[in-house]
Design a protein around this motif. Structure first.
Motif, PDB file in Angstrom:
ATOM      1  N   GLN A 115       0.828  -1.208   0.000  1.00 28.12           N
ATOM      2  CA  GLN A 115       0.000   0.000   0.000  1.00 28.12           C
ATOM      3  C   GLN A 115       0.858   1.252   0.000  1.00 28.12           C
ATOM      4  O   GLN A 115       0.517   2.269  -0.624  1.00 28.12           O
ATOM      5  CB  GLN A 115      -0.940  -0.022   1.206  1.00 28.12           C
ATOM      6  N   ASP A 116       2.002   1.195   0.679  1.00 28.17           N
ATOM      7  CA  ASP A 116       2.903   2.349   0.762  1.00 28.17           C
ATOM      8  C   ASP A 116       3.450   2.743  -0.601  1.00 28.17           C
ATOM      9  O   ASP A 116       3.808   3.907  -0.823  1.00 28.17           O
ATOM     10  CB  ASP A 116       4.051   2.018   1.723  1.00 28.17           C
ATOM     11  N   LEU A 117       3.512   1.813  -1.544  1.00 34.84           N
ATOM     12  CA  LEU A 117       4.006   2.124  -2.881  1.00 34.84           C
ATOM     13  C   LEU A 117       3.048   3.028  -3.650  1.00 34.84           C
ATOM     14  O   LEU A 117       3.469   3.787  -4.527  1.00 34.84           O
ATOM     15  CB  LEU A 117       4.195   0.830  -3.686  1.00 34.84           C
ATOM     16  N   ILE A 118       1.769   2.933  -3.316  1.00 35.57           N
ATOM     17  CA  ILE A 118       0.709   3.552  -4.115  1.00 35.57           C
ATOM     18  C   ILE A 118       0.105   4.774  -3.440  1.00 35.57           C
ATOM     19  O   ILE A 118      -0.159   5.790  -4.084  1.00 35.57           O
ATOM     20  CB  ILE A 118      -0.405   2.527  -4.391  1.00 35.57           C
ATOM     21  N   PHE A 119      -0.117   4.669  -2.130  1.00 35.98           N
ATOM     22  CA  PHE A 119      -0.882   5.684  -1.413  1.00 35.98           C
ATOM     23  C   PHE A 119       0.023   6.504  -0.499  1.00 35.98           C
ATOM     24  O   PHE A 119       0.871   5.956   0.203  1.00 35.98           O
ATOM     25  CB  PHE A 119      -1.975   5.021  -0.572  1.00 35.98           C
ATOM     26  N   GLU A 120      -0.217   7.810  -0.484  1.00 27.32           N
ATOM     27  CA  GLU A 120       0.626   8.710   0.305  1.00 27.32           C
ATOM     28  C   GLU A 120      -0.172   9.380   1.418  1.00 27.32           C
ATOM     29  O   GLU A 120      -1.390   9.549   1.320  1.00 27.32           O
ATOM     30  CB  GLU A 120       1.233   9.778  -0.606  1.00 27.32           C
ATOM     31  N   PRO A 121       0.533   9.797   2.478  1.00 28.63           N
ATOM     32  CA  PRO A 121      -0.114  10.490   3.590  1.00 28.63           C
ATOM     33  C   PRO A 121       0.017  12.005   3.472  1.00 28.63           C
ATOM     34  O   PRO A 121       0.758  12.515   2.626  1.00 28.63           O
ATOM     35  CB  PRO A 121       0.689   9.988   4.790  1.00 28.63           C
ATOM     36  N   LEU A 122      -0.666  12.697   4.333  1.00 26.04           N
ATOM     37  CA  LEU A 122      -0.463  14.144   4.440  1.00 26.04           C
ATOM     38  C   LEU A 122       0.924  14.448   4.974  1.00 26.04           C
ATOM     39  O   LEU A 122       1.632  15.334   4.489  1.00 26.04           O
ATOM     40  CB  LEU A 122      -1.529  14.750   5.354  1.00 26.04           C
ATOM     41  N   ILE A 123       1.336  13.697   5.978  1.00 23.80           N
ATOM     42  CA  ILE A 123       2.624  13.884   6.636  1.00 23.80           C
ATOM     43  C   ILE A 123       3.313  12.528   6.693  1.00 23.80           C
ATOM     44  O   ILE A 123       2.682  11.526   7.047  1.00 23.80           O
ATOM     45  CB  ILE A 123       2.444  14.457   8.052  1.00 23.80           C
ATOM     46  N   ARG A 124       4.580  12.474   6.350  1.00 23.04           N
ATOM     47  CA  ARG A 124       5.309  11.210   6.346  1.00 23.04           C
ATOM     48  C   ARG A 124       6.158  11.093   7.612  1.00 23.04           C
ATOM     49  O   ARG A 124       6.728  12.078   8.080  1.00 23.04           O
ATOM     50  CB  ARG A 124       6.194  11.100   5.107  1.00 23.04           C
TER      51      ARG A 124
ATOM     52  N   LEU B 202      -3.366  13.419  20.964  1.00 22.08           N
ATOM     53  CA  LEU B 202      -2.056  12.866  21.278  1.00 22.08           C
ATOM     54  C   LEU B 202      -1.505  12.132  20.056  1.00 22.08           C
ATOM     55  O   LEU B 202      -2.159  11.252  19.498  1.00 22.08           O
ATOM     56  CB  LEU B 202      -2.179  11.904  22.452  1.00 22.08           C
ATOM     57  N   GLY B 203      -0.303  12.518  19.629  1.00 18.39           N
ATOM     58  CA  GLY B 203       0.333  11.860  18.500  1.00 18.39           C
ATOM     59  C   GLY B 203      -0.326  12.157  17.167  1.00 18.39           C
ATOM     60  O   GLY B 203      -0.240  11.350  16.233  1.00 18.39           O
ATOM     61  N   LEU B 204      -0.939  13.325  17.044  1.00 14.44           N
ATOM     62  CA  LEU B 204      -1.714  13.663  15.846  1.00 14.44           C
ATOM     63  C   LEU B 204      -0.895  13.530  14.565  1.00 14.44           C
ATOM     64  O   LEU B 204      -1.331  12.900  13.591  1.00 14.44           O
ATOM     65  CB  LEU B 204      -2.264  15.080  15.972  1.00 14.44           C
ATOM     66  N   LEU B 205       0.297  14.129  14.507  1.00 12.48           N
ATOM     67  CA  LEU B 205       1.079  14.113  13.276  1.00 12.48           C
ATOM     68  C   LEU B 205       1.501  12.695  12.903  1.00 12.48           C
ATOM     69  O   LEU B 205       1.552  12.340  11.715  1.00 12.48           O
ATOM     70  CB  LEU B 205       2.310  15.011  13.413  1.00 12.48           C
ATOM     71  N   TYR B 206       1.796  11.871  13.908  1.00 14.66           N
ATOM     72  CA  TYR B 206       2.159  10.488  13.620  1.00 14.66           C
ATOM     73  C   TYR B 206       0.967   9.725  13.065  1.00 14.66           C
ATOM     74  O   TYR B 206       1.101   8.919  12.139  1.00 14.66           O
ATOM     75  CB  TYR B 206       2.682   9.801  14.878  1.00 14.66           C
TER      76      TYR B 206
ATOM     77  N   GLU C 296      -3.728  25.199  16.261  1.00 12.98           N
ATOM     78  CA  GLU C 296      -4.218  26.379  16.951  1.00 12.98           C
ATOM     79  C   GLU C 296      -5.241  25.958  18.003  1.00 12.98           C
ATOM     80  O   GLU C 296      -5.612  24.800  18.119  1.00 12.98           O
ATOM     81  CB  GLU C 296      -4.838  27.348  15.939  1.00 12.98           C
ATOM     82  N   GLU C 297      -5.662  26.955  18.774  1.00 13.43           N
ATOM     83  CA  GLU C 297      -6.674  26.739  19.822  1.00 13.43           C
ATOM     84  C   GLU C 297      -6.272  25.596  20.758  1.00 13.43           C
ATOM     85  O   GLU C 297      -7.061  24.715  21.085  1.00 13.43           O
ATOM     86  CB  GLU C 297      -8.042  26.468  19.203  1.00 13.43           C
ATOM     87  N   GLY C 298      -5.019  25.647  21.170  1.00 10.56           N
ATOM     88  CA  GLY C 298      -4.536  24.650  22.126  1.00 10.56           C
ATOM     89  C   GLY C 298      -4.453  23.255  21.568  1.00 10.56           C
ATOM     90  O   GLY C 298      -4.486  22.279  22.320  1.00 10.56           O
ATOM     91  N   GLY C 299      -4.325  23.138  20.265  1.00  7.47           N
ATOM     92  CA  GLY C 299      -4.207  21.827  19.644  1.00  7.47           C
ATOM     93  C   GLY C 299      -5.519  21.255  19.142  1.00  7.47           C
ATOM     94  O   GLY C 299      -5.544  20.138  18.617  1.00  7.47           O
TER      95      GLY C 299
END
Length: 526
Positions: A60-69, A156-160, A87-90
């Protein structure tokens, strides 16, 4: 929450033997040559719908991409989003989307196609094992290349979580039927799937890809369910690359054998830790931290590393490996100290020359091990059994299968048991919350240690901490682990890959869920 992250991660890998009827080389059509990288996989790629939980992550990683890697050591890297602000405290996430990107079918990547994907999974009950889905409140388009997502609370861990291979990645809106049912794997990534069978999958380079394009034109995945066939194929030049926990794992013995045969082998410290967990609620002797501390220094981690990984694994002092973000201040690996361990047991009231006793009861502990969870864990348990007997502990071993572990561990039917942390990109928050917060139902994963009075408030403080205070809150947990000997980290699981001489520029992936094709160039077959 009743759905376990590990159900999705490990469950589909429990039965590789189902494909064991293939002849050793039936999946190899020809020697790897020319402008194609040939990679071994232990089972067919399966359903690649990025919003379901059926296919191989690396494919799946070959084909589909995330917003943040997810980058090495947990660095958040731009991908389909180029900028983000909290913003707004997260509680409010604003994302700038990458311009000039198209899906492999020509569909534009923009705020509308982004929202279409989010509508398919975010905020739905089945995805509430993810913090961002559980806390989701609303979303809106600001302009063609900007969106906002609002949450009920800081995540918690939003970007991940935005880097996860599923369900966080993006499918072309044109790759579904009129009822919205998934039809084909079409993403924005650098590889287009041409074919997929039980013998393998074939991909061609997407020349309209927005980023750095692979240096080779094709990528072939060959199904080789048996590890012996993968080793033979690599040595014969039939494949170029094998390894990774979820693609075609190497054992330490195989890695050592290949290296002796002149094959290039990459071994790095991974992001998963093997940990010995204690259950004081089942065995009263383990309620005393002095007994846990005696056990922690009563066995030799280097000997265990030799048994499991022929010395290729790094013994653990910290709960997390240094490859995990926010892993805490480095802690020395506990050295085996028989005299100090005996003194701790004496201080705790356990006396005697052979198996120690207190109030007429022997110091007996049961250790649960599952070969299907950790290959070689029975042998490790036997090493610990012999070494702990030297300090006066009668350790019995109960070997269980995969199904029994999935029932016994959540039910806390063990005195001590082996656990695996979740690994990147789920760390550090995945294991800290999932394995320790008593009120969090993590399904079959079970709990490493439960102390609602003392540990739950520390975990809750992490969940509520601001970005400025998160590392301090995590360190408080790590310090508590040390002071109470609440867990006994054993080894950092190594990331192991092997490749043919024609592969140049190989770099292990950031997580075990990625297929490492980036940066590779191919020389002519020698």
């Amino acid at each position: 929450m009743t759905t376990s992250r590990r159900i999705f991660l490990k469950g589909m890998l429990a039965t590789p033997a189902a494909f064991g009827t293939f002849p050793i080389f039936s999946a190899i059509a020809q020697t790897a040559t020319g402008s194609a990288l040939t990679v071994a996989i232990m089972k067919p790629a399966g359903d690649l719908n990025p919003h379901k939980y059926a296919g191989l992550w690396g494919v799946q990683d070959l084909i589909f991409e995330p917003l943040i890697r997810y980058g090495r050591n947990g660095e958040a890297l731009p991908c389909l989003a180029t900028e983000w602000t909290l913003e707004e405290g997260g509680k409010l996430l604003r994302l700038k989307l990458r311009q000039g990107v198209t899906f492999q079918d020509g569909t534009a990547w923009n705020a509308e196609s982004c929202m279409w994907n989010l509508d398919r999974w975010i905020g739905k009950d089945a995805q509430n094992w993810m913090n961002l889905s559980r806390a989701y409140e609303s979303k809106k388009i600001i302009d063609e290349n900007t969106i906002e997502i609002r949450f009920k609370e800081p995540v918690l861990g939003l970007l991940y979580e935005l880097s996860f291979i599923r369900p966080s990645r993006f499918l072309s809106p044109k790759s579904v039927d009129k009822d919205g049912n998934y039809q084909a794997p079409v993403g924005t990534g650098p590889w287009i799937q041409d074919s997929a069978t039980n013998e393998g999958s074939s991909f061609r380079r997407f020349d309209g890809y927005w980023g750095d394009k692979p240096s080779f034109e094709r990528l072939e995945l060959k199904v080789l369910p048996d590890s012996r066939s993968r080793m033979a194929a690599l040595r014969a030049g039939e494949i170029d690359l094998t390894g990774g926990d979820f693609l075609a794992p190497l054992t330490a013995n195989e890695a050592t054998t290949l290296k002796k045969a002149g094959i290039e082998v990459s071994v790095e410290t991974g992001t998963t830790t093997i940990v010995l967990g204690f259950n004081p609620d089942r065995n009263a002797a383990l309620k005393d931290a002095r007994v846990r501390k005696a056990i922690n220094i009563g066995f030799d981690r280097a000997a265990i590393a030799q048994v499991l990984y022929q010395g290729l694994a790094q013994p653990a002092g910290n709960f997390f490996a240094p490859t995990v973000p926010m892993a805490g201040k480095p802690v020395d690996v506990p050295a085996r100290d028989v005299a100090a361990a005996k003194a701790l047991l004496e201080e705790a009231g356990w006396t005697g020359d052979d198996i120690r006793e207190r109030d007429g009861k022997p110091l007996a502990v049961e250790l649960v091990a599952s070969e299907e969870q950790i290959a070689g864990s029975r042998a490790v348990a036997e090493v610990m059994q012999a070494q702990l007997r030297e300090i006066g502990i009668d350790l019995t071993i109960r070997s269980i299968d995969h199904a029994s572990r999935h029932s016994d561990i959540p039910a806390r039917k063990y005195d001590m048991a082996f656990f695996l942390t979740f690994g990147a990109p789920y760390e550090p928050f995945g294991s800290i919350v999932g394995l320790f917060l008593s009120t969090y139902d993590n399904g079959v994963d079970g709990k490493l240690f439960v102390d609602a009075q003392n540990l739950d408030p520390l975990v809750t403080a992490v969940m509520q901490a601001s970005e400025a205070n998160i590392e301090t809150a995590l360190q408080n947990i790590y310090d508590w682990f040390q002071a109470e000997a609440a867990v006994a980290p054993l080894l950092y699981v190594p990331s192991m890959w092997a490749h043919s001489p024609r592969v140049k520029g190989f770099t292990p992936p950031s997580t075990e869920y990625d297929l490492p094709y980036e940066g590779i160039t191919l020389s002519e077959q020698s």
